[in-house]
Design a protein around this motif. Structure first.
Motif, PDB file in Angstrom:
ATOM      1  N   VAL A   2       0.744  -1.124  -0.028  1.00 55.15           N
ATOM      2  CA  VAL A   2       0.002  -0.081  -0.014  1.00 55.15           C
ATOM      3  C   VAL A   2       0.788   1.353   0.164  1.00 55.15           C
ATOM      4  O   VAL A   2       0.720   2.137  -0.725  1.00 55.15           O
ATOM      5  CB  VAL A   2      -0.963   0.025   1.314  1.00 55.15           C
ATOM      6  N   ALA A   3       1.916   1.094   0.888  1.00 56.60           N
ATOM      7  CA  ALA A   3       2.875   2.426   0.897  1.00 56.60           C
ATOM      8  C   ALA A   3       3.471   2.593  -0.342  1.00 56.60           C
ATOM      9  O   ALA A   3       3.650   3.686  -0.916  1.00 56.60           O
ATOM     10  CB  ALA A   3       3.669   2.122   2.116  1.00 56.60           C
ATOM     11  N   ASP A   4       4.174   1.605  -0.879  1.00 62.30           N
ATOM     12  CA  ASP A   4       4.773   1.617  -2.251  1.00 62.30           C
ATOM     13  C   ASP A   4       3.995   2.034  -3.309  1.00 62.30           C
ATOM     14  O   ASP A   4       4.277   2.888  -4.232  1.00 62.30           O
ATOM     15  CB  ASP A   4       5.467   0.218  -2.572  1.00 62.30           C
ATOM     16  N   CYS A   5       2.667   1.471  -3.624  1.00 66.58           N
ATOM     17  CA  CYS A   5       1.860   1.784  -4.467  1.00 66.58           C
ATOM     18  C   CYS A   5       1.415   3.409  -4.156  1.00 66.58           C
ATOM     19  O   CYS A   5       1.463   4.104  -5.563  1.00 66.58           O
ATOM     20  CB  CYS A   5       0.533   1.080  -4.339  1.00 66.58           C
ATOM     21  N   ARG A  62       4.470   9.688  -7.524  1.00 67.71           N
ATOM     22  CA  ARG A  62       5.913  10.150  -8.547  1.00 67.71           C
ATOM     23  C   ARG A  62       5.218  10.207 -10.104  1.00 67.71           C
ATOM     24  O   ARG A  62       5.411  11.116 -10.473  1.00 67.71           O
ATOM     25  CB  ARG A  62       6.887   9.090  -8.485  1.00 67.71           C
ATOM     26  N   ALA A  63       4.467   9.135 -10.359  1.00 65.92           N
ATOM     27  CA  ALA A  63       3.719   9.444 -11.837  1.00 65.92           C
ATOM     28  C   ALA A  63       2.914  10.699 -12.079  1.00 65.92           C
ATOM     29  O   ALA A  63       2.884  11.208 -12.739  1.00 65.92           O
ATOM     30  CB  ALA A  63       3.274   8.167 -12.149  1.00 65.92           C
ATOM     31  N   VAL A  64       1.932  10.797 -11.017  1.00 61.16           N
ATOM     32  CA  VAL A  64       1.038  11.992 -11.111  1.00 61.16           C
ATOM     33  C   VAL A  64       1.736  13.238 -10.909  1.00 61.16           C
ATOM     34  O   VAL A  64       1.421  14.122 -11.466  1.00 61.16           O
ATOM     35  CB  VAL A  64      -0.117  11.723  -9.836  1.00 61.16           C
ATOM     36  N   ALA A  65       2.522  13.375 -10.002  1.00 61.80           N
ATOM     37  CA  ALA A  65       3.543  14.610  -9.875  1.00 61.80           C
ATOM     38  C   ALA A  65       4.125  15.060 -11.142  1.00 61.80           C
ATOM     39  O   ALA A  65       4.280  16.127 -11.776  1.00 61.80           O
ATOM     40  CB  ALA A  65       4.396  14.508  -8.510  1.00 61.80           C
ATOM     41  N   ALA A  66       4.835  14.065 -11.800  1.00 63.43           N
ATOM     42  CA  ALA A  66       5.466  14.209 -13.173  1.00 63.43           C
ATOM     43  C   ALA A  66       4.591  14.578 -14.142  1.00 63.43           C
ATOM     44  O   ALA A  66       4.872  15.547 -14.697  1.00 63.43           O
ATOM     45  CB  ALA A  66       6.405  12.969 -13.677  1.00 63.43           C
ATOM     46  N   ALA A  67       3.305  14.096 -14.142  1.00 62.60           N
ATOM     47  CA  ALA A  67       2.457  14.325 -15.232  1.00 62.60           C
ATOM     48  C   ALA A  67       1.898  15.632 -14.968  1.00 62.60           C
ATOM     49  O   ALA A  67       1.321  16.439 -15.804  1.00 62.60           O
ATOM     50  CB  ALA A  67       1.273  13.208 -15.327  1.00 62.60           C
ATOM     51  N   SER A  68       1.844  16.219 -13.785  1.00 64.43           N
ATOM     52  CA  SER A  68       1.409  17.537 -13.316  1.00 64.43           C
ATOM     53  C   SER A  68       2.378  18.537 -13.290  1.00 64.43           C
ATOM     54  O   SER A  68       2.031  19.749 -12.937  1.00 64.43           O
ATOM     55  CB  SER A  68       0.715  17.247 -11.886  1.00 64.43           C
ATOM     56  N   LYS A  89      10.483  17.619  -3.458  1.00 62.59           N
ATOM     57  CA  LYS A  89      11.801  17.184  -2.982  1.00 62.59           C
ATOM     58  C   LYS A  89      11.943  15.635  -2.495  1.00 62.59           C
ATOM     59  O   LYS A  89      12.531  14.926  -2.731  1.00 62.59           O
ATOM     60  CB  LYS A  89      12.428  18.063  -2.051  1.00 62.59           C
ATOM     61  N   ALA A  90      10.675  15.388  -1.587  1.00 64.67           N
ATOM     62  CA  ALA A  90      10.525  14.059  -0.938  1.00 64.67           C
ATOM     63  C   ALA A  90       9.142  13.777  -0.718  1.00 64.67           C
ATOM     64  O   ALA A  90       8.431  14.602  -0.253  1.00 64.67           O
ATOM     65  CB  ALA A  90      11.598  13.772   0.008  1.00 64.67           C
ATOM     66  N   VAL A  91       9.119  12.466  -0.680  1.00 65.04           N
ATOM     67  CA  VAL A  91       7.605  12.199  -0.228  1.00 65.04           C
ATOM     68  C   VAL A  91       7.828  10.900   0.767  1.00 65.04           C
ATOM     69  O   VAL A  91       8.720   9.944   0.472  1.00 65.04           O
ATOM     70  CB  VAL A  91       6.871  11.660  -1.475  1.00 65.04           C
ATOM     71  N   ARG A  92       7.051  10.818   1.845  1.00 63.69           N
ATOM     72  CA  ARG A  92       6.934   9.565   2.630  1.00 63.69           C
ATOM     73  C   ARG A  92       5.686   9.103   2.854  1.00 63.69           C
ATOM     74  O   ARG A  92       4.836  10.087   3.232  1.00 63.69           O
ATOM     75  CB  ARG A  92       7.607  10.121   4.064  1.00 63.69           C
ATOM     76  N   CYS A  93       5.456   7.873   2.986  1.00 62.22           N
ATOM     77  CA  CYS A  93       4.213   7.496   3.213  1.00 62.22           C
ATOM     78  C   CYS A  93       4.181   6.166   4.369  1.00 62.22           C
ATOM     79  O   CYS A  93       4.576   5.213   4.101  1.00 62.22           O
ATOM     80  CB  CYS A  93       3.265   7.046   1.909  1.00 62.22           C
ATOM     81  N   ASP A  94       3.782   6.576   5.503  1.00 62.49           N
ATOM     82  CA  ASP A  94       3.496   5.753   6.524  1.00 62.49           C
ATOM     83  C   ASP A  94       2.251   5.063   6.551  1.00 62.49           C
ATOM     84  O   ASP A  94       1.081   5.779   6.477  1.00 62.49           O
ATOM     85  CB  ASP A  94       3.734   6.471   7.947  1.00 62.49           C
ATOM     86  N   VAL A  95       2.101   3.610   6.507  1.00 58.04           N
ATOM     87  CA  VAL A  95       0.746   3.093   6.559  1.00 58.04           C
ATOM     88  C   VAL A  95       0.775   2.312   7.889  1.00 58.04           C
ATOM     89  O   VAL A  95       1.598   1.600   8.049  1.00 58.04           O
ATOM     90  CB  VAL A  95       0.850   2.140   5.504  1.00 58.04           C
ATOM     91  N   GLU A  96      -0.493   2.308   8.496  1.00 58.60           N
ATOM     92  CA  GLU A  96      -0.655   1.438   9.662  1.00 58.60           C
ATOM     93  C   GLU A  96      -2.104   0.709   9.101  1.00 58.60           C
ATOM     94  O   GLU A  96      -3.029   1.135   8.802  1.00 58.60           O
ATOM     95  CB  GLU A  96      -1.095   2.246  11.001  1.00 58.60           C
ATOM     96  N   ALA A  97      -2.085  -0.534   8.991  1.00 57.94           N
ATOM     97  CA  ALA A  97      -3.098  -1.432   8.533  1.00 57.94           C
ATOM     98  C   ALA A  97      -3.740  -2.131   9.793  1.00 57.94           C
ATOM     99  O   ALA A  97      -2.943  -2.425  11.003  1.00 57.94           O
ATOM    100  CB  ALA A  97      -2.525  -2.626   7.929  1.00 57.94           C
ATOM    101  N   ARG A 110       3.746  12.533   3.927  1.00 56.61           N
ATOM    102  CA  ARG A 110       4.415  13.831   3.998  1.00 56.61           C
ATOM    103  C   ARG A 110       5.157  14.189   3.035  1.00 56.61           C
ATOM    104  O   ARG A 110       5.924  13.356   2.415  1.00 56.61           O
ATOM    105  CB  ARG A 110       5.547  13.545   5.185  1.00 56.61           C
ATOM    106  N   LEU A 111       4.889  15.357   2.130  1.00 55.61           N
ATOM    107  CA  LEU A 111       5.339  15.844   1.030  1.00 55.61           C
ATOM    108  C   LEU A 111       6.310  17.022   1.502  1.00 55.61           C
ATOM    109  O   LEU A 111       5.688  17.889   1.997  1.00 55.61           O
ATOM    110  CB  LEU A 111       4.425  16.049   0.179  1.00 55.61           C
ATOM    111  N   THR A 112       7.760  17.097   0.803  1.00 56.71           N
ATOM    112  CA  THR A 112       8.517  18.225   0.992  1.00 56.71           C
ATOM    113  C   THR A 112       8.571  18.783  -0.267  1.00 56.71           C
ATOM    114  O   THR A 112       8.737  18.005  -1.281  1.00 56.71           O
ATOM    115  CB  THR A 112       9.495  17.702   1.727  1.00 56.71           C
TER     116      THR A 112
END
Length: 128
Positions: free
Chosen positions: A56-59, A65-71, A76-84, A103-105
């Protein structure tokens, strides 16, 4: 992107003697897999539960990354913490919730509203 449908192959093998199972997929390094400590496993290897949570986090990160590139969003950096959350629902043990904390920088001067909308679009677009 390659034309759909896409197919992904994995194999898990184990022995009657116990110990970790081995997860393999063509062209990828093998992974030692075992039950998590919550299911009385050793807790020192990836488990199906941690692999799913990690997927889930990797997806999200790869979709972002793909959406940001298309947009054309500079970032600078993105972090996705997931709690299941795994619990008993209708007498069946299943995952009931995946909570993402992103968290997006971004560079100074970035339109925060636009960046937030791109993060939300990435979350909607994530296939896992």
């Amino acid at each position: 992107m390659q034309a759909l449908p896409h197919k992904y192959k994995t194999t898990s093998t184990a022995t009657a003697a116990g110990g970790a199972a081995t997860l393999t997929s063509p062209g990828l390094p093998d992974l030692a897999i075992d039950a998590p400590s919550e299911f009385d496993g050793p807790g020192d290897k990836w488990s199906p539960e941690t692999l799913l949570t990690g997927a889930v986090a990797d997806c999200f990160v790869l979709t972002f990354r793909a959406v940001a590139a298309a947009s054309k969003l500079e970032w600078k950096a993105v972090r996705c913490d997931v709690e299941a959350t795994l619990e008993r629902v209708d007498n069946v043990t299943r995952f009931s919730r995946f909570e993402l904390n992103v968290r997006l920088t971004v560079p100074a001067g970035t339109d925060e509203g636009r960046a937030r909308r791109i993060v939300e679009k990435a979350e909607r677009g994530c296939m896992v």
